[in-house]
Design a protein around this motif. Structure first.
Motif, PDB file in Angstrom:
ATOM      1  N   THR A   1       0.695  -1.076  -0.048  1.00 22.80           N
ATOM      2  CA  THR A   1       0.139  -0.098  -0.031  1.00 22.80           C
ATOM      3  C   THR A   1       0.827   1.221  -0.078  1.00 22.80           C
ATOM      4  OG1 THR A   1      -0.130   0.184   2.600  1.00 22.80           O
ATOM      5  CG2 THR A   1      -1.970  -1.239   1.246  1.00 22.80           C
ATOM      6  N   ALA A   2       0.204   2.425  -0.187  1.00 20.37           N
ATOM      7  CA  ALA A   2       0.778   3.680  -0.194  1.00 20.37           C
ATOM      8  C   ALA A   2      -0.271   4.813   0.019  1.00 20.37           C
ATOM      9  CB  ALA A   2       1.833   3.903  -1.506  1.00 20.37           C
ATOM     10  N   SER A   3       0.166   5.826   0.688  1.00 17.96           N
ATOM     11  CA  SER A   3      -0.779   6.851   1.099  1.00 17.96           C
ATOM     12  C   SER A   3      -1.073   7.937   0.247  1.00 17.96           C
ATOM     13  CB  SER A   3      -0.631   7.721   2.571  1.00 17.96           C
ATOM     14  OG  SER A   3      -0.440   6.409   3.338  1.00 17.96           O
TER      15      SER A   3
ATOM     16  N   THR B   1      -4.650   4.800  -4.037  1.00 16.86           N
ATOM     17  CA  THR B   1      -4.926   4.931  -2.623  1.00 16.86           C
ATOM     18  C   THR B   1      -6.348   4.730  -2.338  1.00 16.86           C
ATOM     19  OG1 THR B   1      -2.868   6.068  -2.088  1.00 16.86           O
ATOM     20  CG2 THR B   1      -4.602   6.141  -0.404  1.00 16.86           C
TER      21      THR B   1
ATOM     22  N   PRO C   1       2.691  -1.421   3.688  1.00 12.90           N
ATOM     23  CA  PRO C   1       3.211  -0.020   3.296  1.00 12.90           C
ATOM     24  C   PRO C   1       4.477  -0.199   2.681  1.00 12.90           C
ATOM     25  CG  PRO C   1       2.306   0.349   5.397  1.00 12.90           C
ATOM     26  CD  PRO C   1       2.367  -1.033   5.179  1.00 12.90           C
TER      27      PRO C   1
ATOM     28  N   ASN D   1       7.439   2.253   0.112  1.00  9.89           N
ATOM     29  CA  ASN D   1       7.715   3.673  -0.314  1.00  9.89           C
ATOM     30  C   ASN D   1       8.716   3.586  -1.746  1.00  9.89           C
ATOM     31  OD1 ASN D   1       7.865   6.336  -0.359  1.00  9.89           O
ATOM     32  ND2 ASN D   1       9.652   6.531   0.578  1.00  9.89           N
TER      33      ASN D   1
ATOM     34  N   GLN E   1       5.818   7.135  -2.504  1.00  7.24           N
ATOM     35  CA  GLN E   1       4.274   7.683  -2.288  1.00  7.24           C
ATOM     36  C   GLN E   1       3.752   7.396  -0.968  1.00  7.24           C
ATOM     37  OE1 GLN E   1       2.248   5.976  -5.608  1.00  7.24           O
ATOM     38  NE2 GLN E   1       2.720   7.977  -7.086  1.00  7.24           N
ATOM     39  N   GLU E   2       5.005   6.644  -0.020  1.00 10.75           N
ATOM     40  CA  GLU E   2       4.668   6.446   1.349  1.00 10.75           C
ATOM     41  C   GLU E   2       5.782   7.168   2.065  1.00 10.75           C
ATOM     42  OE1 GLU E   2       2.435   6.075   3.651  1.00 10.75           O
ATOM     43  OE2 GLU E   2       1.617   4.388   2.899  1.00 10.75           O
TER      44      GLU E   2
ATOM     45  N   ILE F   1       1.428   6.666   8.854  1.00  5.59           N
ATOM     46  CA  ILE F   1       0.646   5.792   8.171  1.00  5.59           C
ATOM     47  C   ILE F   1      -0.746   5.439   9.001  1.00  5.59           C
ATOM     48  CG2 ILE F   1       0.709   3.471   7.115  1.00  5.59           C
ATOM     49  CD1 ILE F   1       3.994   4.158   6.670  1.00  5.59           C
TER      50      ILE F   1
ATOM     51  N   CYS G   1      -4.229   5.990   7.516  1.00  5.16           N
ATOM     52  CA  CYS G   1      -5.301   4.818   7.383  1.00  5.16           C
ATOM     53  C   CYS G   1      -6.382   5.057   8.221  1.00  5.16           C
ATOM     54  CB  CYS G   1      -4.382   3.680   7.614  1.00  5.16           C
ATOM     55  SG  CYS G   1      -3.314   3.088   6.279  1.00  5.16           S
TER      56      CYS G   1
ATOM     57  N   LYS H   1       6.439  -0.398   7.297  1.00  7.74           N
ATOM     58  CA  LYS H   1       6.838  -0.111   6.096  1.00  7.74           C
ATOM     59  C   LYS H   1       7.955  -1.127   5.541  1.00  7.74           C
ATOM     60  CE  LYS H   1       7.767   4.183   5.388  1.00  7.74           C
ATOM     61  NZ  LYS H   1       8.209   5.547   4.818  1.00  7.74           N
TER      62      LYS H   1
ATOM     63  N   ASN I   1       2.311   0.228  -6.391  1.00  3.73           N
ATOM     64  CA  ASN I   1       1.460  -0.094  -5.307  1.00  3.73           C
ATOM     65  C   ASN I   1       0.325  -0.810  -5.372  1.00  3.73           C
ATOM     66  OD1 ASN I   1       3.239   1.730  -3.756  1.00  3.73           O
ATOM     67  ND2 ASN I   1       2.452   3.484  -4.893  1.00  3.73           N
TER      68      ASN I   1
END
Length: 159
Positions: free
Chosen positions: A32-34, A39, A63, A65, A70-71, A78, A82, A95, A126
């Motif tokens: 994942t990435a925020s 996202t 997560p 990066n 992007q994270e 994080i 979320c 991460k 991601n």
């Protein structure tokens, strides 16, 4: 022979957790990435978690990066993102790297079990998703463009 339940990972709050904790469950493992165009998939992942957790699905978020930085946040950022943005209640881990020499051992294993297009193992971006059945077998690898809701039929068939 290594199986998925042999791996451990750190949670966002720094605790080592064995994936054996989810033995016998259907797993959906996602990097994942925020701050990614994908996202908003957190919303679909959370919906899957809420709809199917009682039937044996566990969504696990990792997560990363490595794609466009992007994270960038730390574990607290994080977790806050979320929780406040997508009300994520499924387990989120610290991460990690998913590609390269420092890739987490779990991701090295996942990629070897279910290579991508044309046999390439590298994670392309991601929100790449791995679906694991109740026996620990990786049964599907879905591209970042595959929306979580588009995986419902496959998930239901495994539950």
């Amino acid at each position: 022979m290594t199986i998925i339940y042999d791996f451990t990972a750190k949670t966002l709050d720094g605790k080592d957790v064995s994936l054996n904790e989810w033995r016998g469950k259907v797993l959906l493992i996602v990097n994942t990435a925020s701050k990614c165009g994908f996202t908003p998939q957190y919303q679909g992942l959370e919906a899957l978690h809420r709809d199917y957790a009682a039937r044996g699905l566990a969504v696990l978020g990792f997560p990363c990066n490595q794609f466009g930085h992007q994270e960038p946040g730390d574990a607290a950022e994080i977790a806050n993102f979320c929780s406040l943005t997508y009300d994520v209640s499924f387990p989120m881990f610290a991460k990690i790297d998913v590609n390269g020499d420092n890739a987490h051992p779990l991701y090295k294993w996942l990629k070897a079990q279910k290579p991508g297009l044309l046999g390439t193992e590298a994670i392309k971006w991601n929100f790449t998703k791995f679906l694991i059945d109740r026996t620990g077998t990786v049964v599907d690898r879905a591209a970042p463009t595959t929306k979580p809701e588009d995986m419902r039929q496959k998930i239901e068939s495994l539950l």
